[in-house]
Design a protein around this motif. Structure first.
Motif, mmCIF file in Angstrom:
data_model
loop_
_atom_site.group_PDB
_atom_site.id
_atom_site.type_symbol
_atom_site.label_atom_id
_atom_site.label_comp_id
_atom_site.label_asym_id
_atom_site.label_seq_id
_atom_site.Cartn_x
_atom_site.Cartn_y
_atom_site.Cartn_z
ATOM 1 N N GLN A 178 4.266 0.226 -9.974
ATOM 2 C CA GLN A 178 4.164 0.847 -8.551
ATOM 3 C C GLN A 178 3.107 0.530 -7.525
ATOM 4 O OE1 GLN A 178 3.799 5.082 -9.909
ATOM 5 N NE2 GLN A 178 6.313 5.227 -10.256
ATOM 6 N N PHE A 179 1.780 0.609 -8.461
ATOM 7 C CA PHE A 179 0.315 0.106 -7.654
ATOM 8 C C PHE A 179 0.415 -1.301 -7.335
ATOM 9 C CE2 PHE A 179 -4.043 -0.820 -7.401
ATOM 10 C CZ PHE A 179 -4.431 0.208 -6.376
ATOM 11 N N ARG A 180 1.020 -2.202 -7.929
ATOM 12 C CA ARG A 180 1.187 -3.586 -7.570
ATOM 13 C C ARG A 180 2.011 -3.620 -6.250
ATOM 14 N NH1 ARG A 180 0.483 -8.037 -10.244
ATOM 15 N NH2 ARG A 180 0.533 -7.114 -12.405
ATOM 16 N N ASP A 181 2.993 -2.997 -6.246
ATOM 17 C CA ASP A 181 3.937 -2.900 -4.964
ATOM 18 C C ASP A 181 3.008 -2.149 -3.681
ATOM 19 O OD1 ASP A 181 6.360 -3.178 -3.409
ATOM 20 O OD2 ASP A 181 6.456 -1.281 -3.120
ATOM 21 N N GLN A 182 2.437 -1.125 -4.077
ATOM 22 C CA GLN A 182 1.533 -0.587 -2.890
ATOM 23 C C GLN A 182 0.302 -1.251 -2.432
ATOM 24 O OE1 GLN A 182 0.363 2.825 -5.492
ATOM 25 N NE2 GLN A 182 2.251 3.905 -5.068
ATOM 26 N N THR A 183 -0.305 -2.207 -3.514
ATOM 27 C CA THR A 183 -1.394 -3.110 -3.013
ATOM 28 C C THR A 183 -0.618 -4.223 -2.215
ATOM 29 O OG1 THR A 183 -2.558 -2.652 -4.949
ATOM 30 C CG2 THR A 183 -3.082 -4.709 -3.894
ATOM 31 N N ARG A 184 0.300 -4.835 -2.676
ATOM 32 C CA ARG A 184 1.162 -5.760 -1.779
ATOM 33 C C ARG A 184 1.446 -5.535 -0.501
ATOM 34 N NH1 ARG A 184 5.528 -6.687 0.257
ATOM 35 N NH2 ARG A 184 6.483 -4.718 -0.816
ATOM 36 N N ARG A 185 1.873 -4.278 -0.136
ATOM 37 C CA ARG A 185 2.159 -3.645 0.883
ATOM 38 C C ARG A 185 1.087 -3.466 1.965
ATOM 39 N NH1 ARG A 185 5.103 1.333 0.898
ATOM 40 N NH2 ARG A 185 4.538 1.702 -1.282
ATOM 41 N N PHE A 186 -0.050 -2.907 1.316
ATOM 42 C CA PHE A 186 -1.239 -2.733 2.014
ATOM 43 C C PHE A 186 -1.976 -4.122 2.508
ATOM 44 C CE2 PHE A 186 -5.910 -2.543 1.868
ATOM 45 C CZ PHE A 186 -6.300 -1.739 3.071
ATOM 46 N N LEU A 187 -1.943 -4.877 1.566
ATOM 47 C CA LEU A 187 -2.476 -6.433 2.025
ATOM 48 C C LEU A 187 -1.653 -6.950 3.044
ATOM 49 C CD1 LEU A 187 -3.510 -7.538 -1.449
ATOM 50 C CD2 LEU A 187 -5.034 -6.854 0.342
ATOM 51 N N GLU B 117 -6.249 -8.301 -7.237
ATOM 52 C CA GLU B 117 -6.462 -8.716 -8.574
ATOM 53 C C GLU B 117 -6.395 -7.573 -9.637
ATOM 54 O OE1 GLU B 117 -8.189 -13.180 -9.064
ATOM 55 O OE2 GLU B 117 -9.630 -11.326 -9.331
ATOM 56 N N VAL B 118 -6.490 -6.232 -8.966
ATOM 57 C CA VAL B 118 -6.729 -4.946 -9.366
ATOM 58 C C VAL B 118 -5.380 -4.682 -10.300
ATOM 59 C CG1 VAL B 118 -6.767 -2.425 -9.290
ATOM 60 C CG2 VAL B 118 -8.539 -4.134 -8.107
ATOM 61 N N PRO B 119 -3.996 -4.989 -9.605
ATOM 62 C CA PRO B 119 -2.896 -4.793 -10.316
ATOM 63 C C PRO B 119 -2.791 -5.734 -11.705
ATOM 64 C CG PRO B 119 -2.309 -4.894 -7.966
ATOM 65 C CD PRO B 119 -3.636 -5.431 -8.134
ATOM 66 N N ASP B 120 -3.438 -6.757 -11.610
ATOM 67 C CA ASP B 120 -3.422 -7.465 -12.870
ATOM 68 C C ASP B 120 -4.308 -6.997 -13.924
ATOM 69 O OD1 ASP B 120 -1.614 -9.242 -11.687
ATOM 70 O OD2 ASP B 120 -3.351 -10.612 -10.824
ATOM 71 N N ILE B 121 -5.561 -6.277 -13.479
ATOM 72 C CA ILE B 121 -6.180 -5.676 -14.245
ATOM 73 C C ILE B 121 -5.637 -4.416 -15.038
ATOM 74 C CG2 ILE B 121 -8.448 -4.147 -14.593
ATOM 75 C CD1 ILE B 121 -9.727 -5.902 -12.260
ATOM 76 N N LEU B 122 -4.752 -3.554 -14.206
ATOM 77 C CA LEU B 122 -4.017 -2.493 -14.954
ATOM 78 C C LEU B 122 -3.157 -3.120 -15.907
ATOM 79 C CD1 LEU B 122 -3.700 -0.304 -11.583
ATOM 80 C CD2 LEU B 122 -5.655 -0.351 -13.346
#
Length: 557
Positions: A18-27, A100-105
């Motif tokens: 979920q957060f990976r997609d949210q970060t992608r959409r924000f960027l 890179e935060v989604p990768d960390i998670l």
């Protein structure tokens, strides 16, 4: 360690996606900043002065060796080679890149870790005594109860948007090492006069802008009613807590405003509707949770060791370490060993990737593969045999992890302050280094004895300055860094808030002010056994204030 089941792992993995997609959409500009802010906070991601900061959850401070190695990997791969342990038993990274935060998670999820609910107006990481399960003064191990509470609170739909952040702490020992009375809810596991197991519940404690000691609202709560009662407390707060003023939104303000007796009445009324419902625990539930934690087999022959005593006699440096950093274990032949993250040349709470790997190796070889994070920003190897203490110490010393200062002045709590935090008014790290420079002689530190110095760079109080024996608060005065000092605070059984000494001190004078405070104590104590806190409570503020403000050498304003 608590072991994830398939549901736990699915929950964490889905949150990463979920957060990976949210970060992608924000960027990509598809998700507005104000919408993304709430989402990133729920995943432990802050925006600090220079870069994002990611806070990783460590429930009740327990870390497996493989998890410590992953934390080292993250520090090396995504950060600047180190992490920072906090007073909430978590670890923070100060330099990750947002993309890179989604990768960390995802890396965290691979070792049963996450950053869920480490920020935001929700129920935060549940904390406990860092000696849980090994303390000699413990009634029982509180961590299964912590885990039940963590599972109940994670993604709780009713408490997803509380008026403000919410923190819960557990203790089951005679000595409160979890600071339960300065949490939104503090849970002390006890037995009543008939021997029944249950809880003493404190509500409305907290530090920050308006520090308060939590009042006792439930002298005895039966063991099986834990979750239903917590739910009742949260419902009252969620319904009546203020949302119009961020500075008056914590539960401590609500309890103070309507009085603890009235708050307790409201909770009782709410609890009456919940007590016999689905949140009622069964003894089988608690026992099943206990079984989800590793069960260690201690060596009965460990108590026969004589090498530990010989090393103490033959090596004075080791003896000095053992005096401060080694504690008795509930099992004869074993000891609790504190790993100091307070080297004179380092930053309080910081640990490098290489040091994390050293600690992970030692944990696997000598302590059942587990590490604990403490409220004082140190680490613990909780199950070391006496015969191995000398070997472990030598390895720690080689890597600047064996400073023999646990509980002493230089074992200070220190927030990141102005060096990193966007909320800070003043530096903390450089002040800690100045104090270390003034008290660099171990003999002098041992002569001073137990003393808890706690320092925060702003009124949010992340360094717990208001409950320090000596508390230091950084303030901004016309664009300059100044420091207020308090004396006599405590987060233990005798919890109290510190008293302010008077006007604040300039950046150049704060270390000398601390030295003057120590001088007064050494002159006034009635014996070498009288602690700083006991001395202060006996003689009061006046002698300290007279010394602090009598001479112009310390500039006050």
């Amino acid at each position: 360690m608590y072991q994830y089941d398939a549901y736990d792992q699915q929950l964490v993995d889905e949150r990463v996606a979920q957060f990976r997609d949210q970060t992608r959409r924000f960027l990509a500009g598809e998700l507005p900043e104000d919408e993304f802010r709430a989402l990133r906070l729920r995943n432990g991601l802050y925006v600090q002065r220079f870069a994002p900061m990611l806070r990783v959850a460590i429930p009740y401070g327990l870390i497996a060796a493989k998890q410590m190695r992953m934390l080292a990997h993250i520090a090396r791969r995504y950060d600047k080679g180190y992490g920072h342990f906090t007073t909430r038993q978590n670890i923070q990274y100060n330099w990750p890149k947002l993309e890179e935060v989604p990768d960390i998670l995802a890396d965290l999820a691979s070792v049963q870790m996450h950053a869920i609910q480490t920020s935001g107006n929700c129920i935060r990481n549940v904390t406990s005594d860092h000696l849980a399960g090994v303390a000699r003064d413990e009634l029982l191990d509180p961590r299964p109860y912590c885990e039940l509470t963590r599972q109940w609170s994670t993604f709780h739909p009713e408490f997803n948007w509380l008026p403000r952040k919410f923190k819960i702490a557990f203790s089951a020992s005679q000595s409160d090492r979890a600071a339960v009375r300065v949490h939104d809810i503090g849970v002390q596991i006890v037995r009543n006069e008939t021997g029944e197991l249950g809880y003493r519940i404190y509500v409305g404690g907290g530090l920050g802008r308006m520090p308060m000691i939590g009042p006792l609202i439930k002298p005895f709560l039966p063991e099986l009613d834990l979750l239903s009662y917590l739910e009742a407390v949260l419902r009252v707060y969620n319904r009546l807590g203020r949302r119009d003023n961020i500075h008056r939104a914590r539960i401590k303000i609500l309890v103070k405003d309507i009085k603890p007796e009235k708050f307790a009445e409201l909770v009782e009324a709410e609890w009456a509707q919940l007590r016999e419902g689905e949140l009622k625990l069964r003894h089988a539930d608690i026992e099943a949770m206990r079984q989800r934690f590793d069960q260690f087999t201690y060596d009965p022959a460990a108590a026969q060791d004589r090498s530990y005593a010989k090393h103490l006699e033959q090596d004075s440096a080791f003896a000095s370490f053992a005096k401060r950093n080694v504690l008795a274990h509930r099992v004869d032949g074993y000891a609790v060993l504190f790993v100091s993250l307070k080297s004179p040349s380092g930053v309080p709470g910081d640990i490098s990737a290489e040091q994390m790997e050293v600690v992970a190796d030692l944990a696997e070889r000598y302590s059942f593969g587990e590490v604990r994070a403490t409220h004082d920003q140190n680490l613990v190897l909780a199950d070391v045999q006496h015969k191995d203490l000398y070997t472990v110490w030598k390895t720690l010393r080689e890597h600047e992890l064996a400073t023999p200062n646990i509980g002493l002045l230089t074992d200070m709590i220190c927030c990141p302050g102005l060096d990193f935090c966007s909320l800070a008014n003043a530096s903390s790290i450089s002040v800690a280094q100045d104090i270390n420079d003034r008290f660099d002689a171990l003999d002098h530190l041992h002569d001073i004895g137990e003393l808890k110095l706690k320092m925060s760079g702003c009124m949010n109080g992340c360094g717990h300055h208001t409950v320090g024996h000596i508390g230091i608060l950084g303030v901004d005065k016309h664009g300059e860094e100044w420091y207020q000092v308090t004396l006599g605070g405590s987060a233990g059984n005798d919890a109290s808030l510190g008293d302010r000494t008077g006007p604040s001190f300039s950046r150049a004078d704060i270390a000398e002010a601390v030295e003057r405070i120590i001088d007064v104590y050494l002159e006034a104590r009635d014996s070498e056994e009288e602690s700083f806190l006991a001395c202060y409570r006996r003689i009061g503020m006046a002698p300290f204030k007279a010394r602090l403000y009598a001479e112009e050498a310390v500039e006050a304003a």
